[in-house]
Enzyme design. Structure first.
Site, PDB file in Angstrom:
ATOM      1  CG  ASP A 356      -1.820   1.160   1.337  1.00 31.62           C
ATOM      2  OD1 ASP A 356      -2.702   1.280   0.473  1.00 31.62           O
ATOM      3  OD2 ASP A 356      -1.659   1.950   2.285  1.00 31.62           O
ATOM      4  CD  GLU A 393      -2.125   2.288  -3.546  1.00 33.87           C
ATOM      5  OE1 GLU A 393      -3.276   2.626  -3.834  1.00 33.87           O
ATOM      6  OE2 GLU A 393      -1.717   2.199  -2.362  1.00 33.87           O
TER       7      GLU A 393
END
Length: 705
Positions: A356, A393
């Protein structure tokens, strides 16, 4: 406790390790002046049963505090208290009033430190009094775990190649929490095992779980304005324990039960040939900013674990948008993250990770983005992690955007946000988006070829947890997040969606038909594009969040999968399953290298000629040559695909199939089920081989044989 049972120990791996008839406890803290280890008899204990004060002369080697306690075993519960300088302006936030978690704890008991503090706040306490906890019955405790005590039954890593992978992103709890799930112990690791046959039926090869590292749902203080209920942190992007599976996701609530149950789930998924990927959050922690709670890193070595503001160290640099930023490229923190990842691979048999806000991993201790950051390179080159799937990401909340160039070499895959946006625009029918869509379908060489990566490094997706579901993408023009308690400020406004004539659920047959047609267009585009496809759980059965594009706080029917949708939208489920099978059966859709010339792919306009890309609008067609020597040396059929995203029907001139072969129709999304897609071996011979009438907002996929 018998003092003869307490020995000085030695600096083992950080955390709690069972060995030699006892437990070694090891904690890093450079500036601490006092460390106390507290042991508890039960998870509901109000206070420690015994406390061990570590002597800095006997129980400290370098910056590592350590002690060995004979007679202890797996299941032992513990917390720390740590004292040291209290000078936030210099980066020190030691507070001996606080009970602290072990950063390397492999399990926690259930409970909630945020709920506990909320209860204390509700009482009329003097300033600072709520920090002095006298009742720890609801405070989570760390659990000693023996990772050798599990029967893996010969389980080994699957190591499936990326070009054979279909990723399925899901929330572990929400996947089975609804009573419609039909499994026992809804919302748990155990319950998820009951859905493995469905995943195999669908054709999924890898599940990507949203955060399962220990977090505390109760940190969210927002109120649902419609119901008056307190909202929660449902998604879990706010880590408390980087080594521990979330305890409340286990049917077994005994201390350490979540570890065993998680391992059982992984083992059973592997038996079914399904890999396990974890969405991991190393960019920030749940301790928040300078006004947040201290329960771990802040009270152990604040200026090592976090990026602090350059001039005012009492404040936290925030590149995560969540109050703090982990100091990922500090050597100590880098080692901590690598060891955490190794734990999940070695002890929990996890197959890979999605990171993330991964651009935070590239930030220096000054906050600047590094060209050659140590941590992403260390993850890519680590010998233990060498066969795992690692997915970035490639952006963060501080302006870092590294799509196509995430550092760390060709081992890194990336969530391709350009694929999502360009395909959404094209299928929606935006003008002059065909060129961008063609580039995405062909593998995004503009993004990845220059960094010596391959099409498979692109994780292609249309939808993910963050944003609209696929159903909502074709049903809403704008977000409807009122029940999140943030006055509509949360969630993106750039959804690139279209409601096709009515906002929300509709019973109008024309609207329903065009929505389903576009859903099938999206799914087909995802599965025939070069790259690694990722789909959002529930999209295959038209799951809706009723226009909420940021359901992070909705632990209810808004987020939970409604398994009645399998029957309600069995046509979409059948379509999705069949197009996944098509992808897995034909290597022409799963190249490991970029296209090089027209012998591998040819693009057409509606008249069967080379398109004028400057004028090509709302139409795209291409032919894949299955006999190309570049296709992994596996000969395949030729395929022709055409997309008409205009409001008008088109008559297409088809290219000539190879040799004496003919075109057979596999997909026409304008048709009603079951005519919209043909099962393998049941493709329909075209009566007309030169022309094809392609209706508006639809696509056709042909195969030569």
């Amino acid at each position: 406790m018998d003092v003869s049972q307490i020995l000085s120990g030695k600096p083992m791996e950080p955390g709690a390790v069972t060995a030699d008839g006892g437990v070694y406890f090891t904690l890093f803290s450079r500036s601490a002046t006092r460390v106390v280890l507290h042991l508890f008899d039960s998870s509901s204990a109000k206070s420690p049963s015994s406390s061990i004060e570590l002597d800095p002369q006997e129980n400290k080697t370098g910056d590592m505090w350590h002690v060995f306690v004979k007679g202890l075993k797996a299941g032992t519960l513990y917390l720390y208290q740590v004292d040291g300088p209290q000078n936030p302006a210099e980066g020190y936030r030691y507070d001996f009033n606080k009970y602290l978690f072990d950063p390397c704890a492999k399990a926690f008991t259930t409970g909630s430190l945020f709920r506990l503090y909320d209860k204390l706040k509700s009482r009329s306490l003097s300033a600072g009094e709520d920090d002095k906890l006298s009742d720890l019955s609801d405070y989570p405790k760390c659990v000693v775990v023996d990772d050798s005590d599990f029967d893996w039954q010969g389980d080994r890593p699957i190591n499936r190649p990326l070009n054979e992978t279909i990723i399925y992103e899901t929330h572990l709890k929400g996947y089975t929490k609804s009573p419609t799930s039909g499994v026992a112990d809804c919302g748990t690791y155990k319950a998820f095992i009951g859905k493995i046959p469905y995943l195999k039926y669908l054709g999924i090869t890898a599940v990507e779980f949203m955060p399962v590292f220990e977090f505390d749902e109760n940190e969210n203080n927002n109120i649902n304005p419609r119901t008056g209920e307190k909202l929660v942190n449902y998604w879990g992007y706010s880590t408390i324990g980087f080594y521990a599976p979330k305890a409340s996701y286990a049917a077994d609530k005994t201390p350490g039960g979540a570890v065993r149950e998680f391992k059982e789930m992984v083992r059973e998924l592997h038996k079914a040939g399904i890999e396990v990927l974890l969405d991991v959050v190393y960019n920030h922690t749940a301790e928040g900013n300078e006004h947040g709670r201290t329960f771990c890193f802040r009270g152990i070595e604040n200026d090592v674990y976090y990026l602090l503001a350059k001039e005012q160290k009492q404040n936290y640099a925030d590149y995560s948008g969540c109050g703090n930023t982990v100091n990922c490229n500090h050597p100590v923190v880098r080692s901590f993250i690598i060891q955490s990842l190794r734990h999940w691979v070695l002890d929990m048999h996890v197959d890979g990770f999605r990171f993330d806000l991964a651009s935070v991993l590239s930030r220096a201790q000054t906050g600047l983005l590094l060209t050659f950051p140590p941590l992403p390179n260390a993850i890519a080159e680590d010998p233990i992690l060498s066969k795992t799937k690692i997915i970035a990401e490639p952006w963060d909340a501080g302006g870092g955007y590294q799509l196509g160039g995430f550092p760390g070499g060709s081992r890194w895959c990336e969530w391709n946000g350009r694929f999502r946006d360009d395909i959404r625009r094209f299928i929606r029918g935006d003008e002059h988006t065909a060129t961008e869509a063609a580039t995405r379908i062909a593998g995004s060489s503009d993004l990845y070829k220059g960094s010596h990566r391959r099409p498979v490094n692109s994780i292609n997706f249309i939808t993910a947890h963050d944003g609209f579901t696929l159903n909502d993408l074709v049903s809403y023009n704008s977000k409807h997040n009122d029940e999140n308690g943030e006055n509509g400020r949360d969630g993106s406004d750039a959804n690139l969606s279209y409601n096709n004539g009515y906002e929300g659920d509709s019973i109008n047959p024309r609207i329903v038909a065009v929505r389903k047609r576009k859903v099938k267009n999206f799914i087909t585009c995802l599965m025939v594009a070069q790259g690694t496809p990722m789909m959002l759980a529930g999209d295959e059965m038209m799951h809706t969040q009723h226009g909420n594009n940021n359901a992070y706080c909705q632990d209810n029917a808004v987020s939970w999968i409604d398994w009645h949708d399998c029957d309600k939208h069995k046509d979409i489920l059948r379509f999705t399953r069949t197009i996944i099978q098509l992808r897995l059966q034909h290597p022409v859709f799963r190249r490991t290298d970029f296209f090089t010339d027209a012998s591998e792919i040819t693009w057409y306009d509606r008249e069967g000629k080379v398109p004028d890309w400057s004028k090509n609008n709302r139409f795209l067609a291409f032919r894949l040559y299955g006999g190309s020597s570049m296709i992994n040396k596996n000969p395949d059929n030729d395929f022709y695909a055409a997309f008409n995203t205009d409001i008008y029907d088109l008559t297409l001139l088809l290219p000539t199939p190879p040799g004496d072969k003919k075109w057979y129709r596999i997909v026409d999304t304008s048709m009603e089920s079951p005519g919209d897609i043909c099962e393998n071996g049941k493709e329909e011979l075209l009566g007309e081989q030169q022309r094809y009438v392609l209706l508006s907002d639809s696509l056709v996929l042909l195969m030569s044989k």
